[in-house]
Design a protein around this motif. Structure first.
Motif, PDB file in Angstrom:
ATOM      1  N   SER A 165     -26.353 -28.907 -31.234  1.00 52.75           N
ATOM      2  CA  SER A 165     -27.721 -28.880 -31.739  1.00 52.75           C
ATOM      3  C   SER A 165     -28.137 -30.270 -32.182  1.00 52.75           C
ATOM      4  N   ASP A 166     -29.457 -30.531 -32.138  1.00 53.05           N
ATOM      5  CA  ASP A 166     -29.974 -31.754 -32.743  1.00 53.05           C
ATOM      6  C   ASP A 166     -30.393 -31.511 -34.189  1.00 53.05           C
ATOM      7  N   ILE A 167     -29.942 -30.405 -34.743  1.00 47.37           N
ATOM      8  CA  ILE A 167     -30.094 -30.092 -36.167  1.00 47.37           C
ATOM      9  C   ILE A 167     -28.710 -30.225 -36.813  1.00 47.37           C
ATOM     10  N   PRO A 168     -28.586 -30.956 -37.912  1.00 48.72           N
ATOM     11  CA  PRO A 168     -27.272 -31.068 -38.564  1.00 48.72           C
ATOM     12  C   PRO A 168     -26.754 -29.699 -39.016  1.00 48.72           C
ATOM     13  N   LEU A 169     -25.524 -29.400 -38.609  1.00 49.99           N
ATOM     14  CA  LEU A 169     -24.882 -28.147 -39.009  1.00 49.99           C
ATOM     15  C   LEU A 169     -23.569 -28.473 -39.703  1.00 49.99           C
ATOM     16  N   GLU A 170     -23.122 -27.587 -40.541  1.00 45.01           N
ATOM     17  CA  GLU A 170     -21.864 -27.808 -41.247  1.00 45.01           C
ATOM     18  C   GLU A 170     -21.209 -26.483 -41.550  1.00 45.01           C
ATOM     19  N   ARG A 171     -19.913 -26.588 -41.831  1.00 42.13           N
ATOM     20  CA  ARG A 171     -19.185 -25.381 -42.231  1.00 42.13           C
ATOM     21  C   ARG A 171     -19.741 -24.875 -43.562  1.00 42.13           C
ATOM     22  N   ALA A 172     -19.779 -23.577 -43.680  1.00 41.73           N
ATOM     23  CA  ALA A 172     -20.227 -22.995 -44.940  1.00 41.73           C
ATOM     24  C   ALA A 172     -19.039 -22.898 -45.895  1.00 41.73           C
ATOM     25  N   PRO A 173     -19.207 -23.365 -47.148  1.00 42.15           N
ATOM     26  CA  PRO A 173     -18.107 -23.276 -48.098  1.00 42.15           C
ATOM     27  C   PRO A 173     -17.631 -21.835 -48.289  1.00 42.15           C
ATOM     28  N   SER A 174     -16.339 -21.632 -48.129  1.00 43.30           N
ATOM     29  CA  SER A 174     -15.684 -20.320 -48.342  1.00 43.30           C
ATOM     30  C   SER A 174     -16.259 -19.220 -47.467  1.00 43.30           C
ATOM     31  N   GLN A 175     -16.942 -19.586 -46.389  1.00 41.73           N
ATOM     32  CA  GLN A 175     -17.463 -18.577 -45.464  1.00 41.73           C
ATOM     33  C   GLN A 175     -17.180 -19.021 -44.033  1.00 41.73           C
ATOM     34  N   PRO A 176     -16.988 -18.103 -43.127  1.00 40.08           N
ATOM     35  CA  PRO A 176     -16.809 -18.489 -41.723  1.00 40.08           C
ATOM     36  C   PRO A 176     -18.130 -18.931 -41.116  1.00 40.08           C
ATOM     37  N   GLY A 177     -18.046 -19.607 -39.998  1.00 42.00           N
ATOM     38  CA  GLY A 177     -19.241 -19.972 -39.264  1.00 42.00           C
ATOM     39  C   GLY A 177     -19.877 -21.255 -39.738  1.00 42.00           C
ATOM     40  N   LEU A 178     -21.086 -21.498 -39.218  1.00 36.54           N
ATOM     41  CA  LEU A 178     -21.826 -22.730 -39.476  1.00 36.54           C
ATOM     42  C   LEU A 178     -23.170 -22.407 -40.112  1.00 36.54           C
ATOM     43  N   ARG A 179     -23.634 -23.380 -40.896  1.00 39.57           N
ATOM     44  CA  ARG A 179     -24.947 -23.237 -41.526  1.00 39.57           C
ATOM     45  C   ARG A 179     -25.721 -24.539 -41.317  1.00 39.57           C
ATOM     46  N   GLY A 180     -27.054 -24.451 -41.339  1.00 42.49           N
ATOM     47  CA  GLY A 180     -27.882 -25.640 -41.232  1.00 42.49           C
ATOM     48  C   GLY A 180     -29.273 -25.351 -41.736  1.00 42.49           C
ATOM     49  N   ARG A 181     -30.021 -26.434 -41.945  1.00 43.07           N
ATOM     50  CA  ARG A 181     -31.403 -26.294 -42.426  1.00 43.07           C
ATOM     51  C   ARG A 181     -32.211 -27.457 -41.881  1.00 43.07           C
ATOM     52  N   VAL A 182     -33.455 -27.171 -41.495  1.00 42.72           N
ATOM     53  CA  VAL A 182     -34.303 -28.220 -40.937  1.00 42.72           C
ATOM     54  C   VAL A 182     -35.752 -27.946 -41.333  1.00 42.72           C
ATOM     55  N   ARG A 183     -36.484 -29.047 -41.583  1.00 41.05           N
ATOM     56  CA  ARG A 183     -37.920 -28.911 -41.846  1.00 41.05           C
ATOM     57  C   ARG A 183     -38.671 -29.343 -40.586  1.00 41.05           C
ATOM     58  N   LEU A 184     -39.523 -28.472 -40.089  1.00 41.19           N
ATOM     59  CA  LEU A 184     -40.289 -28.763 -38.876  1.00 41.19           C
ATOM     60  C   LEU A 184     -41.762 -28.921 -39.208  1.00 41.19           C
ATOM     61  N   ARG A 185     -42.338 -29.977 -38.641  1.00 38.07           N
ATOM     62  CA  ARG A 185     -43.783 -30.179 -38.736  1.00 38.07           C
ATOM     63  C   ARG A 185     -44.404 -29.944 -37.356  1.00 38.07           C
ATOM     64  N   ARG A 186     -45.692 -29.865 -37.333  1.00 37.02           N
ATOM     65  CA  ARG A 186     -46.399 -29.537 -36.090  1.00 37.02           C
ATOM     66  C   ARG A 186     -45.952 -30.443 -34.944  1.00 37.02           C
ATOM     67  N   GLY A 187     -45.586 -29.830 -33.843  1.00 37.94           N
ATOM     68  CA  GLY A 187     -45.217 -30.567 -32.637  1.00 37.94           C
ATOM     69  C   GLY A 187     -43.749 -30.959 -32.550  1.00 37.94           C
ATOM     70  N   GLU A 188     -42.992 -30.838 -33.638  1.00 29.29           N
ATOM     71  CA  GLU A 188     -41.578 -31.216 -33.610  1.00 29.29           C
ATOM     72  C   GLU A 188     -40.751 -30.096 -32.967  1.00 29.29           C
ATOM     73  N   ARG A 189     -39.822 -30.501 -32.124  1.00 26.57           N
ATOM     74  CA  ARG A 189     -38.970 -29.521 -31.427  1.00 26.57           C
ATOM     75  C   ARG A 189     -37.505 -29.823 -31.678  1.00 26.57           C
ATOM     76  N   ARG A 190     -36.719 -28.769 -31.807  1.00 22.28           N
ATOM     77  CA  ARG A 190     -35.274 -28.885 -31.919  1.00 22.28           C
ATOM     78  C   ARG A 190     -34.636 -27.801 -31.038  1.00 22.28           C
ATOM     79  N   PHE A 191     -33.395 -28.054 -30.616  1.00 22.29           N
ATOM     80  CA  PHE A 191     -32.685 -27.082 -29.779  1.00 22.29           C
ATOM     81  C   PHE A 191     -31.332 -26.731 -30.393  1.00 22.29           C
ATOM     82  N   ILE A 192     -30.938 -25.520 -30.170  1.00 16.71           N
ATOM     83  CA  ILE A 192     -29.585 -25.078 -30.466  1.00 16.71           C
ATOM     84  C   ILE A 192     -29.046 -24.411 -29.201  1.00 16.71           C
ATOM     85  N   SER A 193     -27.879 -24.842 -28.762  1.00 19.79           N
ATOM     86  CA  SER A 193     -27.281 -24.278 -27.550  1.00 19.79           C
ATOM     87  C   SER A 193     -25.900 -23.725 -27.876  1.00 19.79           C
ATOM     88  N   LEU A 194     -25.677 -22.484 -27.473  1.00 17.64           N
ATOM     89  CA  LEU A 194     -24.358 -21.868 -27.628  1.00 17.64           C
ATOM     90  C   LEU A 194     -23.843 -21.538 -26.229  1.00 17.64           C
TER      91      LEU A 194
END
Length: 622
Positions: A165-194
């Motif tokens: 992803s072009d969004i920063p992701l990180e391990r979640a403390p004491s939880q499995p999997g990944l977490r992330g957060r992003v602020r989007l403004r008009r016209g901004e695009r991000r992708f996540i690929s699995l």
């Protein structure tokens, strides 16, 4: 009850994306709650649909409270979810990329990919991302490696998931999997690929312009496919959506069409009627063939027929009732006790024990599907012709036996009228194919047996007191499958017995414009919804009997019960309109297409010959 089930979205909240090999269900709130790989009947990677706590999910949603609006991008299976908050609006576009064979040769692509595009539409929106795969139906928590610019890799056995992803992701403390957060403004695009890999090096899908290209390529592919639909009649949008849904549930390498992409979604919330539908049933083969060919999808029809004939060769001269996408019939049923089930509807089952049942109606389904193929110009090779004649001999040998019937009841075998009628259909079609020179059937053997079946049905499958055909010989219960006696031309649609049967079925099994399939004990605790495809059969029967106003009204009513993106499950709660059972259900959509086609043909015939009451069955010309 409401509190216990409140964490599970209604089934109508789900939409489907797929790549014609597998499919994912995404909730209205942007969570992938169901995905099985490497194919439809593989073990789940995300299974929150069946257990919110253990199943695993892949969610994208605003951090603040929000509302949603959904649609499929026009004539595609690309899902767009618009997420609105007080601070702004974003859209989430979900797809499993597909490409033409030529495009596949030019570019390296993952075996499977879920691609999620996030875009700011207005104002500012803070979005949260959480990816927590739980392979093997939630039994595993996979190891997670940070590969830096190559993304994160979830590994388990010989399989791997690569998340980029072009969004920063990180391990979640004491939880499995990944977490992330992003602020989007008009016209901004991000992708996540699995991306998914099995026993081979993982392909790392590129983001940015390459992801934009896969999105555009997939939209173009679905546009091209949908543009082949030559239907231009009533409820066109519903018919096209149904065809797109059927295509999603077809397995491209073999041509098989699965009944549904899910397992164990309950026919009654909290009940035990929870089955695995990720397989292919022969019972709806003929109507599926007609739908594909009538709408212009001859290639898909030929592929489906080829899969069906290949699969049936594996069990010839007997037929099983269901097969997997490659024709395997070893589908042992087992319960997954570690999953609580959708809204605590236990048990969760994988595999399907109905595979061991006897259903004699499937012989008629297969013969009629081949008959339709030939009637539209198809040709049979010697091997197929010999196979069909062998099935005819099996019908002659076994039609007097009781069976479990079309609904796979688990209360023992009985002499089902519909099963006998479909044995009649099997011999009738083989005789007609033989008379037309497409195969060499022993008519002197088949014809007397065909006549004997009819004599038995008319003597014991019709109740003179009730004035209706009945579910089982010498009985007085009704079954919605009896409506198909007209569709398959066992009975003339306007024959008194057929008209009376249609009336009795609607009187006894109808409620709020829907039809139950039956209302008798079947060996399981009672309680289920009205049956989707049976309700559409009722409309087709009305068309064949020239009740066009009634059919049009009923079709409009039924189409209005689809969810917001046009999908139907197996059943519908007549009181609330809620979707029930495995979702979406291919054969409910086949029923919708068949009913719409029947109505269009009947209207055309009325326009051409207004003074003459005639049948609208396209199969009558065979």
């Amino acid at each position: 009850m409401a509190d216990r089930h409140s964490s599970y979205p209604p089934l109508a909240d789900y939409a489907i994306i797929g790549d014609c090999r597998s499919a994912a269900l995404i909730s209205r709130n942007g969570s992938v709650d169901w995905l099985c790989l490497p194919r439809f009947d593989g073990p789940s990677l995300f299974g929150a649909l069946l257990d919110r706590r253990r199943g695993g999910s892949f969610a994208v949603h605003p951090a603040a409270s929000f509302t949603t609006r959904r649609r499929y991008l026009e004539r595609t299976n690309v899902l767009e979810t618009t997420l609105a908050t007080d601070g702004g609006t974003a859209r989430l576009v979900d797809l499993m990329p597909v490409a033409s064979e030529e495009e596949k040769r030019r570019q390296l692509a993952p075996e499977h990919e879920v691609l999620r595009m996030l875009e700011g539409v207005d104002g500012e929106v803070d979005l949260q991302i959480q990816c927590d795969p739980r392979p093997h139906y939630g039994a595993l928590i996979p190891a997670l490696d940070d590969r830096g610019p190559l993304g994160y890799c979830f590994q388990y056995g010989a399989e791997a998931l690569v998340l980029r992803s072009d969004i920063p992701l990180e391990r979640a403390p004491s939880q499995p999997g990944l977490r992330g957060r992003v602020r989007l403004r008009r016209g901004e695009r991000r992708f996540i690929s699995l991306a998914y890999a099995h026993r081979e090096p993982a392909v790392l899908p590129l983001l940015g312009e390459a992801a934009e290209h896969r999105l555009a390529q997939t939209i173009q592919w679905w546009h091209g496919w949908a543009s082949r639909c030559r239907y231009d009649g009533v409820h066109r949008d519903a018919v096209v959506r149904s065809m797109l849904t059927l295509k999603l549930m077809s397995y491209a390498p073999s041509g098989a069409v699965i009944a549904a992409p899910t397992t164990s979604l309950p026919e009654r919330i909290g009940g035990v009627r929870n089955w695995d539908y990720r397989y292919c049933w022969l019972r709806d083969a003929s109507l599926t063939m007609r739908a594909l060919m009538d709408l212009g999808y001859d290639d898909e029809a030929r592929a489906f027929l080829a899969w069906m004939l290949h699969s049936t060769r594996l069990t010839w001269p007997e037929l099983n009732i269901l097969y997997d996408v490659h024709g395997d019939t070893h589908l042992p049923e087992r319960e997954l006790d570690h999953l609580e089930g959708y809204a605590e509807s236990r048990p969760v089952r994988v595999g399907n024990g109905a595979a061991d049942q006897l259903q004699l109606d499937v012989y008629g389904e297969v013969a009629d599907a081949v008959f339709e193929f030939v009637r539209r110009g198809g040709r049979l090779d010697r091997t197929t012709a010999r196979l069909l004649v062998g099935l005819g001999h099996t019908v002659c040998r076994r039609w007097r036996e009781p069976d479990e019937g079309i609904w796979e009841v688990r209360g023992g075998r009985r002499h089902h009228t519909y099963s006998k009628a479909m044995c009649w259909v099997a011999l009738d079609r083989l005789i007609r194919l033989s008379e037309a020179g497409h195969l060499k059937a022993p008519i002197s053997t088949f014809a007397p047996q065909r006549d004997a079946i009819r004599a038995a049905i008319e003597a014991r499958g019709y109740n003179r007191t009730l004035r209706s055909y009945v579910s089982v010989f010498d009985g007085d219960d009704l079954d919605a499958s009896l409506l198909l006696l007209a569709r398959y031309r066992y009975a003339e649609p306007t024959a008194p017995r057929m008209i009376e049967t249609c009336e009795r079925v609607h009187e006894r099994l109808g409620v709020n414009g829907l039809l139950y399939r039956y209302l008798v004990e079947d060996g399981l605790p009672p309680g289920e919804g009205a049956f989707g495809i049976a309700s559409f059969w009722g409309i087709t029967c009305r068309c064949l009997q020239s009740d066009l106003d009634g059919a049009a009204s009923a079709l409009a009513r039924l189409c209005s019960l689809a969810n917001d993106v046009g999908l139907f499950g197996e059943e519908i709660d007549p009181a609330t309109g809620a979707q029930l059972g495995n979702f979406p259900q291919a054969f409910t959509h086949v029923g919708l297409i068949d009913a719409a086609l029947a109505l269009g043909i009947a209207k055309q015939q009325r326009r051409e010959q207004p003074a003459r009451v005639r049948s609208s069955d396209p199969g009558a010309a065979g």
